[in-house]
Design an enzyme around this catalytic site. Structure first.
Site, PDB file in Angstrom:
ATOM      1  N   ARG A  57      -9.329  15.608  77.407  1.00 53.20           N
ATOM      2  CA  ARG A  57      -9.592  15.576  75.965  1.00 53.20           C
ATOM      3  C   ARG A  57     -10.721  16.554  75.575  1.00 53.20           C
ATOM      4  O   ARG A  57     -11.544  16.250  74.711  1.00 53.20           O
ATOM      5  CB  ARG A  57      -9.902  14.139  75.515  1.00 53.20           C
ATOM      6  CG  ARG A  57      -8.659  13.262  75.477  1.00 53.20           C
ATOM      7  CD  ARG A  57      -8.976  11.881  74.952  1.00 53.20           C
ATOM      8  NE  ARG A  57      -9.854  11.161  75.852  1.00 53.20           N
ATOM      9  CZ  ARG A  57     -10.646  10.154  75.519  1.00 53.20           C
ATOM     10  NH1 ARG A  57     -10.659   9.727  74.271  1.00 53.20           N
ATOM     11  NH2 ARG A  57     -11.413   9.562  76.404  1.00 53.20           N
ATOM     12  N   GLU A  58     -10.691  17.731  76.189  1.00 53.77           N
ATOM     13  CA  GLU A  58     -11.730  18.735  75.907  1.00 53.77           C
ATOM     14  C   GLU A  58     -11.719  19.153  74.439  1.00 53.77           C
ATOM     15  O   GLU A  58     -12.765  19.400  73.844  1.00 53.77           O
ATOM     16  CB  GLU A  58     -11.521  19.981  76.781  1.00 53.77           C
ATOM     17  CG  GLU A  58     -11.808  19.785  78.265  1.00 53.77           C
ATOM     18  CD  GLU A  58     -10.601  19.254  79.039  1.00 53.77           C
ATOM     19  OE1 GLU A  58      -9.631  18.754  78.413  1.00 53.77           O
ATOM     20  OE2 GLU A  58     -10.631  19.327  80.285  1.00 53.77           O
TER      21      GLU A  58
ATOM     22  N   LYS B  18       3.849  10.727  59.411  1.00 52.03           N
ATOM     23  CA  LYS B  18       4.336  10.801  60.790  1.00 52.03           C
ATOM     24  C   LYS B  18       5.443  11.828  60.970  1.00 52.03           C
ATOM     25  O   LYS B  18       6.295  11.993  60.105  1.00 52.03           O
ATOM     26  CB  LYS B  18       4.785   9.416  61.244  1.00 52.03           C
ATOM     27  CG  LYS B  18       3.567   8.578  61.489  1.00 52.03           C
ATOM     28  CD  LYS B  18       3.816   7.239  62.066  1.00 52.03           C
ATOM     29  CE  LYS B  18       2.452   6.547  62.148  1.00 52.03           C
ATOM     30  NZ  LYS B  18       2.508   5.268  62.789  1.00 52.03           N
TER      31      LYS B  18
ATOM     32  N   ILE C  33      -7.822  -7.765  56.435  1.00 49.83           N
ATOM     33  CA  ILE C  33      -6.623  -7.524  57.250  1.00 49.83           C
ATOM     34  C   ILE C  33      -6.833  -7.862  58.719  1.00 49.83           C
ATOM     35  O   ILE C  33      -5.872  -8.019  59.465  1.00 49.83           O
ATOM     36  CB  ILE C  33      -6.143  -6.062  57.065  1.00 49.83           C
ATOM     37  CG1 ILE C  33      -5.969  -5.751  55.571  1.00 49.83           C
ATOM     38  CG2 ILE C  33      -4.858  -5.793  57.798  1.00 49.83           C
ATOM     39  CD1 ILE C  33      -5.039  -6.707  54.831  1.00 49.83           C
TER      40      ILE C  33
ATOM     41  N   HIS D 278       1.276  -7.924  57.885  1.00 46.06           N
ATOM     42  CA  HIS D 278       0.586  -6.798  57.269  1.00 46.06           C
ATOM     43  C   HIS D 278       1.312  -5.506  57.606  1.00 46.06           C
ATOM     44  O   HIS D 278       1.720  -5.297  58.743  1.00 46.06           O
ATOM     45  CB  HIS D 278      -0.865  -6.720  57.754  1.00 46.06           C
ATOM     46  CG  HIS D 278      -1.492  -5.400  57.452  1.00 46.06           C
ATOM     47  ND1 HIS D 278      -1.816  -5.023  56.174  1.00 46.06           N
ATOM     48  CD2 HIS D 278      -1.791  -4.343  58.244  1.00 46.06           C
ATOM     49  CE1 HIS D 278      -2.304  -3.803  56.203  1.00 46.06           C
ATOM     50  NE2 HIS D 278      -2.292  -3.363  57.445  1.00 46.06           N
TER      51      HIS D 278
ATOM     52  N   HIS E 251      -9.363   4.019  53.897  1.00 43.26           N
ATOM     53  CA  HIS E 251      -9.350   5.308  54.592  1.00 43.26           C
ATOM     54  C   HIS E 251     -10.493   6.206  54.130  1.00 43.26           C
ATOM     55  O   HIS E 251     -10.731   7.255  54.704  1.00 43.26           O
ATOM     56  CB  HIS E 251      -8.009   6.013  54.372  1.00 43.26           C
ATOM     57  CG  HIS E 251      -6.894   5.307  55.056  1.00 43.26           C
ATOM     58  ND1 HIS E 251      -6.082   4.412  54.401  1.00 43.26           N
ATOM     59  CD2 HIS E 251      -6.481   5.328  56.337  1.00 43.26           C
ATOM     60  CE1 HIS E 251      -5.208   3.930  55.263  1.00 43.26           C
ATOM     61  NE2 HIS E 251      -5.421   4.466  56.432  1.00 43.26           N
TER      62      HIS E 251
END
Ligand code: GLN
Ligand code: ZN
Length: 749
Positions: free
Chosen positions: A31-32, A122, A426, A636, A687
């Site tokens: 994950r560089e 997505k 939630i 949910h 968000h």
């Protein structure tokens, strides 16, 4: 447009290499890229440092692919954030409001203080998120080919000839809902082809995954027009149009009728076309880019042998972006399971071995080289036998249904005694760095399990007290014990394995580590009961039990492919049902079963959607069917286009559904009037770090009350609060409670 595809290249172009992949992971084996991005974003390093980190990753990838023996190396599959965003930049589709930002690329990707980012959604039916191109009257398309050209040159300096990969014009415009701009965009692609030819590039890959969906006659005409026009460019590389995630269907003959030289087929999801490939080269996606299983050589060679094409190239079904880098780190996996797995590197080795075997004319039942000598691959292909339709499906086993809603609603009202417009959240509360560190310490042996559990309890207590102080009606325990809503359950269910380093990019610097669902699923012991009862012991208000639903658990895992997906989901549903029963027996009166991925698995072709929704809904009902009338079941979901599957959401038959709404401007309220039970359209967009005012919440609630009868409205945020800070959350929820109290007062008069 010329009547015939006339243009021929001045000199014959090199043959398409015998083996290739459509794309490769880019986050870095360790994950560089994530670290380089986060360091740049926080101001700890410069853009030049970031670009250097990118160059190192690209070099590493090309070298590794070459070492593994892959003949055709792709370039421009690397991205600092997202390849669709890269394509927007390539074509000049940068909305003017971002142009003056210090770094327009990341302003589009992540927003700035004053600017919201582009919308994200997505990528087809995967869990990868791309940035939606924003194309409107102000968009002036203008080619900036510096990225693909730069990568071609960079690879060449290292001694590698590459095939640049670019999202194709039809897919790009369909994603941006702007197919009417095809003419303009094709001008840019023509120019790009010219620039690549001038650079000496032999082949270019244009990704057109949108062609595997249902396409209208008009859209098919656009496909034809696009590739006839690009085919007619005098000086250009060979055109390879790739598809992924299913069969090309009616797009195939259209594409085959244009001058493109090579067509890519997904032969894992799709099947070998009986005819219609003309004289095209077929880039055969026989190695799956969507799962982590080794390829059956027998099946793959049979598919390769059945293709009637001028040349067959062995490849992957889609970019390997969707699988982790390498099995090399996964030393903890049980040997039997490990032997059945292939991550990106192992899949490249399979592509190479299959190309070799195919070239040697190996029969479909042959075992190429040492690769198939591995016992786990021994010729027979268990998946073929198990997929046979006569296998009894557990989906057909009956379950007891819950009582009709009015009966349940009356029982719950008497038992729970909630005020009108009940307030809740939630599930998750802010995840603190200390808890993540504590989990890592347990894993490395420096913190005892007992000490860790005490810290989780302390965090639960804090979450309960915060909610009591705020005056919320239905509480949650905050999910502090969960690293992730799917992985946590995978770690506690039989049939799953978790990886050490199996990271897959979700978007930008975000990665997930999907568990591997490899065997029959069952629940050896209760999973959440201990935390749920602890939380309830601290509070007088009801505390919701919190579970992840069967579709979501499966959607966010790598799943065995020797059973129909439906049966796997039903097995998980049965495990969740055990947990629902135990929670209820332990005194939990409200149980939430989340299904945020319900929409994600929806098949791309409309013809297959009804069947999917039917079994997905049945699985949910099966998971919750054990609950008695007095137990209130919540669910949910969070996606802005829920209106498209509202009937299915209604079919889940949950007593209360909380759903994202604030973020998409409460658009969903236009569609919910037919919804028969409790509904909590989100009134707080989690968000964003912004704290919504009480007035704002009140106005959103007012809109909900105009769309739904008051006794069915719940008050809640759009989603879990995990990614926010306590400061933001407490201020926002205080305003939510204030707004609710004002409305209750108005209702009372
Ligand atoms: N209960 C989960 C949470 O609050 C739901 C997350 C989700 O919808 N993705 O975090
Ligand atoms: Zn959510």
């Amino acid at each position: 447009m010329p009547p015939f595809p006339t243009a021929l290249p001045a000199s014959p172009r090199p043959a398409f290499p015998a083996s290739t992949v459509l794309g490769y992971p880019r986050i870095g084996p360790r994950r560089e890229l994530k670290r380089a991005l986060e360091s740049y974003w926080s101001g700890r390093s410069t853009r030049a440092d970031l670009d250097q980190a990118g160059a190192r990753l690209r070099e590493q990838t090309w070298r590794r692919l070459a070492e593994l023996g892959l003949a055709g190396l792709p370039s421009n599959t690397f991205s600092l954030y997202d390849h669709v965003l890269d394509t927007a930049v390539l074509l000049g589709a940068v909305p003017s409001r971002y142009r003056d930002a210090p770094d327009p690329y990341f302003a589009m990707a992540r927003g700035t203080d004053g600017l919201a980012p582009l919308r994200m959604t997505k990528w087809f039916d995967t869990n990868y998120h791309y940035l939606v191109p924003e194309i409107d009257a102000d968009t002036v398309f203008k080619l900036d080919a510096s990225k693909p050209l730069g990568e071609v040159r960079e690879a060449r300096a290292l001694g590698f000839e590459t095939r640049p990969v670019v999202v194709g014009p039809v897919t790009f415009l369909l994603l941006g809902s702007a197919l009417d701009r095809l003419d303009e965009v094709l001008g840019c692609y023509e120019e790009l082809l010219g620039a690549l030819a001038a650079e000496g590039v032999a082949w270019v890959q244009l990704d057109e995954p949108a062609l595997v969906g249902d396409r209208t006659a008009e859209e098919l005409a656009a496909v034809r027009a696009a590739y006839e026009r690009l085919g007619a460019v005098a000086e250009r590389p060979g055109l390879f149009v790739s598809s992924s995630f299913g069969d090309l269907g009616e797009s195939l003959p259209v594409l085959a009728g244009t001058p493109v030289e090579a067509i890519g087929l997904d032969l894992v999801r799709g099947s070998v076309p009986v005819a219609g490939l003309g004289g095209k080269i077929v880039v055969a996606g026989v190695v799956s880019g969507r799962d982590v299983w080794r390829t059956s050589p027998g099946r793959a060679l049979a598919a390769l042998g059945a293709l009637r094409a001028s040349r067959v190239v062995v490849s992957t079904s889609c970019s390997l972006l969707h699988v982790p880098y390498s099995l090399a780190d996964e030393t903890d996996l049980e040997a039997g399971l490990r032997g059945r797995l292939a991550f990106a590197e192992e899949k490249v080795a399979e592509v190479v071995a299959l190309a070799d075997a195919h070239a040697r004319g190996a029969a479909a039942d042959a075992h190429p080289g040492d690769w198939a000598a591995d016992a786990s691959l021994a010729g027979d292909d268990p998946s073929v036998a198990l997929l046979a339709d006569d296998r009894p499906s557990i989906a057909l086993l009956p379950v007891e249904e819950r009582s009709p809603y009015p009966v349940r609603a009356a029982a719950q009202a008497g038992h729970l005694r909630l005020p009108p417009l009940p307030t809740t959240t939630i599930g998750s509360f802010p995840q603190t760095g200390e808890l993540r560190a504590a989990r890592a310490a347990v894993a490395s042996g420096t913190l005892s399990q007992a000490d860790y559990e005490r810290r989780v309890e302390a965090e639960i207590e804090r979450v309960i007290r915060v909610q009591e102080r705020l005056g919320l009606d239905v509480l949650v325990h905050g999910e502090p014990e969960r690293n992730d809503m799917v992985q946590y359950f995978a770690e506690h269910l039989d049939g799953f394995a978790v990886t050490r380093n199996g990271w897959v990019q979700s978007y930008g610097s975000r990665c997930t580590r999907p568990p591997i669902l490899h065997g029959d699923v069952s629940r050896p012991a209760p999973i959440t009961v201990r935390w749920a009862t602890y939380a309830q012991s601290l509070a007088t208000q009801p505390v919701k039990g919190m579970l992840t639903g069967p579709v979501t658990i499966v959607a966010w895992s790598f799943v065995r492919d020797d059973l129909p997906l439906r049966d796997v989901v039903f097995q998980v549903a049965d495990a969740i049902r055990d947990e629902v029963r135990d929670l209820e027996a332990a005194g939990t009166s409200i149980i939430q079963v989340d299904e945020p991925a319900l929409r994600e698995l929806l098949p791309l072709r409309r013809a297959a959607q009804a069947d999917y929704l039917e079994w997905a809904v049945a699985a949910y009902r099966r998971a919750t069917s054990g609950a008695g009338d007095r137990t209130q079941i919540h669910t949910h979901l969070c996606y802005s286009d829920a209106d498209q599957i509202l009937a299915a959401i209604d079919g889940l038959d949950a007593d209360v559904t909380t759903i994202e709404s604030a973020r998409s401007g409460a658009r969903i309220l236009g569609a919910v009037s037919a919804f028969g039970r409790g509904l909590g359209p989100g009134v707080y967009d989690i968000h964003s770090p912004r704290v919504p005012s009480a007035d704002e919440v009140e106005s959103l609630l007012g809109r909900a009350l105009r769309a739904l009868p008051v006794e069915r409205v719940w008050v809640n945020p759009d989603c879990g609060l995990k990614t926010r800070t306590y400061e933001e959350v407490e201020a926002s929820l205080a305003n939510v409670v204030t707004a609710t109290r004002r409305l209750r007062a108005t209702l009372a008069t």
